[in-house]
Design a protein around this motif. Sequence first.
Motif, short mmCIF file in Angstrom:
data_model
loop_
_atom_site.label_atom_id
_atom_site.label_comp_id
_atom_site.label_asym_id
_atom_site.label_seq_id
_atom_site.Cartn_x
_atom_site.Cartn_y
_atom_site.Cartn_z
N ASP A 1 1.13 -1.11 0.15
CA ASP A 1 0.06 0.16 0.04
C ASP A 1 0.67 1.21 -0.10
O ASP A 1 0.49 2.31 -0.74
N GLU A 2 1.97 1.25 0.76
CA GLU A 2 2.84 2.35 0.78
C GLU A 2 3.82 2.72 -0.19
O GLU A 2 4.34 3.77 -0.18
N SER A 3 4.06 1.65 -0.75
CA SER A 3 5.01 2.20 -1.91
C SER A 3 4.66 3.08 -2.95
O SER A 3 3.19 3.11 -3.18
N CYS A 4 5.39 4.19 -3.33
CA CYS A 4 5.12 5.24 -3.91
C CYS A 4 4.95 4.92 -5.50
O CYS A 4 4.21 5.69 -6.24
N GLY A 5 5.51 3.68 -5.76
CA GLY A 5 5.23 3.25 -7.23
C GLY A 5 6.07 3.79 -8.34
O GLY A 5 6.15 3.50 -9.50
#
Length: 634
Positions: free
Chosen positions: A562-566
């Motif tokens: 969820d927290e990965s900025c991508g």
Amino acid sequence: MDLHFGDSKPTDEEREAVDALLGPPGSAWETAFGDSTVRSDADLRWARGGRAARERRDLLLPGLHAVNDRVGWISEGALDYLCRRLTVPPAEAYGVATFYSMFSVKPRPATVLHVCTDVACAAKGSAELCAGVEGRLGLGSGVSVERSPCLGLCERAPAALVVRAGSPAAGLGSPPADSRPSHAGEADKAHATAVVAPATPEAAVLAASAPEAAEPEPPASLAVPQAGQPGLTLLRRIGVVDPASLDDYRSHGGYSALRRAFELGPAGVIREVTDAGLVGRGGAAFPTGVKWKATASQPDHPHYLVCNADESEPGTFKDRVLMEGDPYSLIEAMTIAGYAVGAHKGYLYLRGEYPRALRLLGNAIEQARARGLLGDDVLGQGYAFDIEIRRGAGAYICGEETALFNSIEGYRGEPRSKPPFPVEKGLFGKPTAENNVETLVNVLPILTMGAEAYAAIGTEKSTGPKLFCVSGSVERPGIYELPFGATLGELLALAGKSGNLRAVLLGGAAGGFVRADEMDIPLTFEGTRAAGTTLGSGVVLAVDDTVPLPRILLRIAEFFRDESCGQCVPCRVGTVRQEEALHRIAERTGAAAAGDIALLREVGRAMRDASICGLGQTAWNAVESAIDRLGAYE
């Protein structure tokens, strides 16, 4: 710049929220309505002062907060209006608004109930809490229930946070008052928040229905089992002074460190911090004096100071307790740091889930400014320094310093490639010193007791006191202050082990597990490294045999996905593949599970070696340690 807007128009409430922050529009182009009271309709052809408006890009995040706080979500019309006022392309602003979990670009009720489901709360029954809340509220309740990552209330798990949109309250700490009808057609009350911890379904639902009537939070000292004990350094004022009173703070030694700083001069302050051996307390352990000296020596101006108060590592709550229990100490420490590095402006980036810290820090800044401790002439020494609070909005990645800079500047909170390093080109492209709350507060005892006395605390390589966030299966969860070098067993003895201890998670989701028989690990940076683990931000989460370890590992994997900025492929793809593999392992045994474990190792190595920032580089740590150290899937 060619800007393209849609046909949606803001409501009166949305316009009022934006105008309250930015001031009245300067042209009809900014209103998009050809308002004759502003200027002529000819102004619709162009934006006057576009360069000046673009220089206010950093007000995008506060603008999004203003609309979200007032209405509860950000409509296309509100976003377009904010973009007109700031001359920001709507597509870019949409990317920013959707980056943060606390914002919504889709209609939702004015009241949002955030229920923490992260590791500490999961171990205390957050799944049952969510089910109970949803069962009681049902559809059409006017409350949106959202599962949330760590709320920083781990000592009182399970935790919930209520946020109700509405008109601004009359002032700091003012009780909410009814106002006029809202955009949604519901009765619009003042914006209000309520923290419920430890939460029950009944208490959470009651707070959601009337946050102003919720039970008040206990004092910050309740999170400090050692409060009032002699020998404390960083926590000595918590539970002793009134956090709202500047006079009380000064009567207990407040601002003596700042006076000492003015006696030493900027170079002298940096020398003391360097000689004391202070290193960053956020996990990286970079020498603070080296960072400050490098920033101060840069010829480019202005210089900036940034306090990173966006502690979002699951299991971490030490900075919250410091800010709620001793807020003036942070204001004083930031003033000293700004003086040392030659900064005249400091930004305090505070995570959006800390409403009480926001209120107390806002009061502390106002009082310090009124008494000449901030402003154009601090303590009559001819040094100008002021502090601005910037609220985060729910993004773990913004704990990374360059992602935090991007967030303040009004962009997506994505990390930057290094070099250049922040001491050369940081916030707004200028030399910047960034430290977290605990690191800064350590500067006060360094100046009052002297570098030599401070360095005598702890060990040769890890000097000074350290704060530890103890939660989970212990009798007395909370913040503990110990000198570096104390063992894990000594810390847990203070907290009181509860139940049959199975493992301890050190350093939070980005840290690693150790076994219950490894209690002799010294709590120092070098000691934990030698033991094959990490001290991280000081998280110590005790796990007993009643807690399903595979479920905890899966929650950690979900958190990083969820927290990965991508921004980078290794992290964007790797965190998803890690979670998928853990789901499969939970349903398999034997050779099938062994294949997925081998895949996990390959994915973990790729994330560690190739990710841009620490999120991807550490996303595999806890899972790896559980497999190798605890035999989690044997």
